[in-house]
Design an enzyme around this catalytic site. Sequence first.
Site, short mmCIF file in Angstrom:
data_model
loop_
_atom_site.label_atom_id
_atom_site.label_comp_id
_atom_site.label_asym_id
_atom_site.label_seq_id
_atom_site.Cartn_x
_atom_site.Cartn_y
_atom_site.Cartn_z
N GLN A 241 -2.93 -4.57 -0.66
CA GLN A 241 -3.67 -3.41 -1.17
C GLN A 241 -5.16 -3.68 -1.27
OE1 GLN A 241 -2.42 -0.51 -1.57
NE2 GLN A 241 -0.23 -0.95 -1.58
N LYS B 37 -1.42 -0.61 6.57
CA LYS B 37 -2.19 -0.07 5.43
C LYS B 37 -3.68 -0.02 5.74
CE LYS B 37 0.77 -0.92 1.43
NZ LYS B 37 2.07 -1.33 1.95
N ASP C 256 -1.00 -11.90 -2.50
CA ASP C 256 -0.59 -10.71 -1.75
C ASP C 256 -1.79 -9.75 -1.75
OD1 ASP C 256 0.34 -8.25 -0.92
OD2 ASP C 256 1.74 -7.99 -2.59
N CYS D 237 8.32 0.10 -5.83
CA CYS D 237 8.77 -1.28 -5.61
C CYS D 237 8.27 -2.21 -6.71
CB CYS D 237 8.36 -1.81 -4.23
SG CYS D 237 9.09 -0.90 -2.90
N HIS E 291 4.52 -6.39 -6.70
CA HIS E 291 5.39 -5.63 -5.81
C HIS E 291 6.64 -6.50 -5.58
CE1 HIS E 291 6.73 -3.87 -1.97
NE2 HIS E 291 5.93 -2.85 -2.21
#
Lengths: 148, 414
Positions: free
Chosen positions: B210, B233, B207, B372, B129
């Site tokens: 998700q 999220k 990261d 993104c 991303h």
Amino acid sequence: MADRYAGLVSGFDDLYRENILDHYKNPRNHGRIEPAGASAEGMNPLCGDEVTITVAFDEDGETIGDVRFEGRGCAISQASTSMLTELVKGRRAAEVLAFDKDELLDEVGIPLTPVRLKCAILGLHTLKVALGRATGAETDADEDIDVR
Amino acid sequence: MAVTAKPTLDADKLRADFPIFDQSFHGKPLAFLDSAASSQKPRQMLEAMTRFYETSYANVHRGVYQLAERATEALEAAREKSCRLINAPEAREVIFTRNATESLNLVAYAWGLTNLGPGDVVLVTELEHHSNFVPWQYIAGRTGASFRMLPLDAGGELRLDELEAVVGRGTAKVVATNLVSNSLGTVNDVARLAAWAHERGAIMVCDAAQAVPHKRVDVLALGCDFLAFSGHKLCGPSGIGVLWGRAELLEAMEPFLLGGHMIKKVRLEETTWGDLPHKFEAGTAPMAEAVGLGAAIDYLGEIGFEAIEQHEHELVEYALGRFSELPSVTLYGPPADRRAGIVSFNVDGVHPHDVAQILDLEGVAIRAGHHCCQPLMTKLGVAATNRASFYLYTVPEEIDRLVEGVRKAKKLLG
């Protein structure tokens, strides 16, 4: 709240009405003029819509005798560019440079959300940049649209 | 005979917790298939935030009165919950930020500006991303370090066999990757990347925006040095994110944002920094947002992360199967057993904006665009894709509506 956009986008009949589908599937003035009196490639980096517009001027050097476009992208961007070519043929460059986007949007004839508005005016901005370059006039091109 | 039952959840029942589903769009019930962008909110989380504002609200840490104490306790309880959520060793290693992007910027600036220089290599992946790509590209540029990208294979998985070749003779200093790709749903082998990074003396930045909402994440098992995620999220509010980092690294780092709360002593000549986590939390904290995050963590914990992961796995298998019925659909990414609840696709001859718009008219919300991830789109050779993403409240009937809508788009425009 649920229907905030009710008047804006109400259904298939509006958004993908026959007129849009017709121009999308059978684009008018499709192709490329070489050598061109004016040309530019426009791209909306947000969604990847692309159009290349080429123009041939009449002998007076300012009337648009012929205009052609090629491109790929969503139905709104391609159909509105097709409609645009019909609107500007026979007009003088200065007149098209002063062309109000609402005139094109009236022709497109459907209410658009801000995101889709960018798609609808891609062709117009690209054409204005092309004419601006050819005539040395200033344009009011949208800065979100990349034009080469 | 012993039978191992797979953990389950009842999505139809859980939907009742989410007020957003009471509405209809274009006269149809909402099929929300855009949870990878942001999740919907359960009443339990919303009520926790309201209760905090109504009963416990004051600025934290500074007040001596009882109300301020209560607010401070609520904020710190949310930190404890976030710490346990990712199996972090200590709560002081958990820093509240605005979102995962800010968490990753914090590491790139506060660690990168001091520790990177010419000859060093910052390695990201083709799957990143922009939030774990652009900050590193920028800080590498500022410090003279080399910025490189680990490529993907045709199936949308990282070419780990290319690691040595990509870094070459440079000194690997940072390896930055996501745990789950927001575009393709690929689940990356972060543990293996972390082991490689540490062998080379690099730090591993993960990261997990998700991943944390959808599966059990354990920072110790991953072996990473920093891990970022966002609250919105995972059924929490927008405006809060988390950065976890190993204490020894955080302690050695310069601060990122400066001002109130993050200081120990302020004199004209010099200012000294507060202890962890305060050194990285300048200004008034996102207090109610932290309380909401804590409530969301409790909510998900009660359902169980194993059950959520299993539910989404079943949905992805179902969606990939249904899409394979449509010859006009191109699917991107790995098979179901190596992907999370995300399906990216294109419809032959129909631009993603048109697909998404036609689906919207059917009450189905998906994302269309570059997600993104412009480097990834370049790799795939497309300007944009459609993306459907699932969560605990997604039901198979919504995937049926998605597939029907795609059929309709193809018929109308293809």
